[in-house]
Design a protein around this motif. Structure first.
Motif, PDB file in Angstrom:
ATOM      1  N   GLU A  51      -5.861  -3.844  -3.739  1.00  0.00           N
ATOM      2  CA  GLU A  51      -4.436  -3.582  -3.418  1.00  0.00           C
ATOM      3  C   GLU A  51      -3.692  -4.225  -5.027  1.00  0.00           C
ATOM      4  O   GLU A  51      -3.922  -5.483  -5.477  1.00  0.00           O
ATOM      5  CB  GLU A  51      -4.106  -4.256  -2.520  1.00  0.00           C
ATOM      6  CG  GLU A  51      -2.718  -4.399  -1.890  1.00  0.00           C
ATOM      7  CD  GLU A  51      -2.504  -5.197  -0.641  1.00  0.00           C
ATOM      8  OE1 GLU A  51      -1.626  -5.701  -0.618  1.00  0.00           O
ATOM      9  OE2 GLU A  51      -3.347  -5.121   0.281  1.00  0.00           O
ATOM     10  N   THR A 138      -5.949   5.388   0.579  1.00  0.00           N
ATOM     11  CA  THR A 138      -5.275   4.176   1.388  1.00  0.00           C
ATOM     12  C   THR A 138      -3.941   3.901   0.724  1.00  0.00           C
ATOM     13  O   THR A 138      -3.976   3.428  -0.552  1.00  0.00           O
ATOM     14  CB  THR A 138      -6.084   3.238   1.833  1.00  0.00           C
ATOM     15  OG1 THR A 138      -7.421   3.581   2.286  1.00  0.00           O
ATOM     16  CG2 THR A 138      -5.697   2.224   2.443  1.00  0.00           C
ATOM     17  N   LYS A 139      -2.951   3.722   1.342  1.00  0.00           N
ATOM     18  CA  LYS A 139      -1.685   2.752   0.853  1.00  0.00           C
ATOM     19  C   LYS A 139      -1.361   1.855   1.726  1.00  0.00           C
ATOM     20  O   LYS A 139      -1.607   1.967   3.093  1.00  0.00           O
ATOM     21  CB  LYS A 139      -0.598   3.791   0.723  1.00  0.00           C
ATOM     22  CG  LYS A 139      -0.578   5.249  -0.227  1.00  0.00           C
ATOM     23  CD  LYS A 139      -0.795   4.867  -1.484  1.00  0.00           C
ATOM     24  CE  LYS A 139      -1.005   6.165  -2.214  1.00  0.00           C
ATOM     25  NZ  LYS A 139      -1.554   5.954  -3.555  1.00  0.00           N
ATOM     26  N   VAL A 140      -0.690   0.867   1.054  1.00  0.00           N
ATOM     27  CA  VAL A 140      -0.603  -0.610   2.072  1.00  0.00           C
ATOM     28  C   VAL A 140       1.009  -0.654   2.236  1.00  0.00           C
ATOM     29  O   VAL A 140       1.661  -0.446   1.254  1.00  0.00           O
ATOM     30  CB  VAL A 140      -0.990  -1.636   1.476  1.00  0.00           C
ATOM     31  CG1 VAL A 140      -0.750  -2.906   2.342  1.00  0.00           C
ATOM     32  CG2 VAL A 140      -2.601  -1.397   1.482  1.00  0.00           C
ATOM     33  N   ASN A 141       1.561  -1.062   3.356  1.00  0.00           N
ATOM     34  CA  ASN A 141       3.138  -1.320   3.317  1.00  0.00           C
ATOM     35  C   ASN A 141       3.071  -2.754   4.090  1.00  0.00           C
ATOM     36  O   ASN A 141       2.397  -3.360   4.869  1.00  0.00           O
ATOM     37  CB  ASN A 141       3.369  -0.217   4.466  1.00  0.00           C
ATOM     38  CG  ASN A 141       3.398   1.081   3.902  1.00  0.00           C
ATOM     39  OD1 ASN A 141       4.014   1.502   2.802  1.00  0.00           O
ATOM     40  ND2 ASN A 141       2.658   1.822   4.441  1.00  0.00           N
ATOM     41  N   TYR A 142       4.182  -3.561   3.434  1.00  0.00           N
ATOM     42  CA  TYR A 142       4.408  -4.924   3.846  1.00  0.00           C
ATOM     43  C   TYR A 142       5.918  -4.681   4.401  1.00  0.00           C
ATOM     44  O   TYR A 142       6.997  -4.471   3.603  1.00  0.00           O
ATOM     45  CB  TYR A 142       4.442  -5.822   2.998  1.00  0.00           C
ATOM     46  CG  TYR A 142       3.169  -6.172   2.621  1.00  0.00           C
ATOM     47  CD1 TYR A 142       2.341  -7.243   3.384  1.00  0.00           C
ATOM     48  CD2 TYR A 142       2.334  -5.439   1.710  1.00  0.00           C
ATOM     49  CE1 TYR A 142       1.245  -7.510   2.790  1.00  0.00           C
ATOM     50  CE2 TYR A 142       0.997  -5.827   1.369  1.00  0.00           C
ATOM     51  CZ  TYR A 142       0.433  -6.764   1.841  1.00  0.00           C
ATOM     52  OH  TYR A 142      -0.904  -6.912   1.558  1.00  0.00           O
ATOM     53  N   THR A 153       6.361  -1.044   0.073  1.00  0.00           N
ATOM     54  CA  THR A 153       5.820   0.100   0.662  1.00  0.00           C
ATOM     55  C   THR A 153       5.061   0.994  -0.323  1.00  0.00           C
ATOM     56  O   THR A 153       5.297   0.932  -1.580  1.00  0.00           O
ATOM     57  CB  THR A 153       7.026   1.044   1.441  1.00  0.00           C
ATOM     58  OG1 THR A 153       7.922   1.375   0.345  1.00  0.00           O
ATOM     59  CG2 THR A 153       7.582   0.188   2.572  1.00  0.00           C
ATOM     60  N   THR A 157      -3.981   1.333  -3.720  1.00  0.00           N
ATOM     61  CA  THR A 157      -5.270   0.805  -3.710  1.00  0.00           C
ATOM     62  C   THR A 157      -6.426   1.720  -4.491  1.00  0.00           C
ATOM     63  O   THR A 157      -6.217   2.662  -4.668  1.00  0.00           O
ATOM     64  CB  THR A 157      -5.675   0.726  -2.205  1.00  0.00           C
ATOM     65  OG1 THR A 157      -5.943   2.027  -1.568  1.00  0.00           O
ATOM     66  CG2 THR A 157      -4.718  -0.104  -1.335  1.00  0.00           C
TER      67      THR A 157
END
Length: 184
Positions: A51, A138-142, A153, A157
């Protein structure tokens, strides 16, 4: 060169933590073809993904890979592997008026996971910026808190991270294979 081999050996030993210490290639049988029985076993089956740091890490790390209580931070000067151990350590926090979980002096006692950390560099290697490749879907969001300006957002990855030219004619590549962290 033996120092490089030693560090790479340590990395390979600690990479077993990404799959809870179990071998990554197991012959199929009833146990391995059934549904995982725990979340940590399910995590071990997921591919390793790196990431990008879009500010969510709050450090000089460029990338992070997480799996089963372990984290690998990739920085320009090398990698840091953090592994959760089995035994939590007790920590104290002063909490006035706390009744549940408090000791006689009123301190709040909490069980915090204990971590082992290993910092790895290539002996006589150059400090280089790691380069991502094999972008994953895949994308990661906080989404922490109500302040949208602090949200992170759509963080990309990747399947591989390369340290190009860390030594003359040598690139160091981190990637995943069958849910286990590997390097070339």
């Amino acid at each position: 060169m033996s120092a490089v081999r030693f560090r790479l050996l340590l990395l390979s030993l600690f990479s077993l933590a990404f799959v809870d210490g179990s071998p990554s290639s197991v012959a199929p049988n009833e146990e391995t073809t059934t549904k995982p029985k725990s979340p940590s076993l399910a995590m071990a089956k997921l591919p390793v993904r790196f990431e990008a740091n879009a500010g969510q890490l709050g450090s000089d790390a460029r990338f992070i890979a997480r799996q089963s209580g372990s984290a690998l931070l990739l920085k320009d000067e090398g990698a840091t592997l953090s592994v959760r151990t089995d035994k939590p350590e007790k920590t104290k926090k002063k909490r006035h008026g706390a009744k549940h979980g408090a000791n006689a002096s009123g301190d709040q006692v909490a069980e915090a996971p204990k971590r082992a950390t290993l910092k790895m560099t290539v002996a006589n290697g150059r400090t280089v910026t790691p380069v991502p490749s094999e972008m994953l879907v895949t994308k990661v969001n906080y989404l922490l808190g109500k302040d949208r300006s602090k949200w992170h957002t759509n963080i990309p990855t990747y399947g591989k991270i390369t340290y190009p030219g860390v030594l003359d004619g040598v690139d160091l590549v981190y990637h995943g294979e069958n849910g286990a962290l590997e390097y070339d």
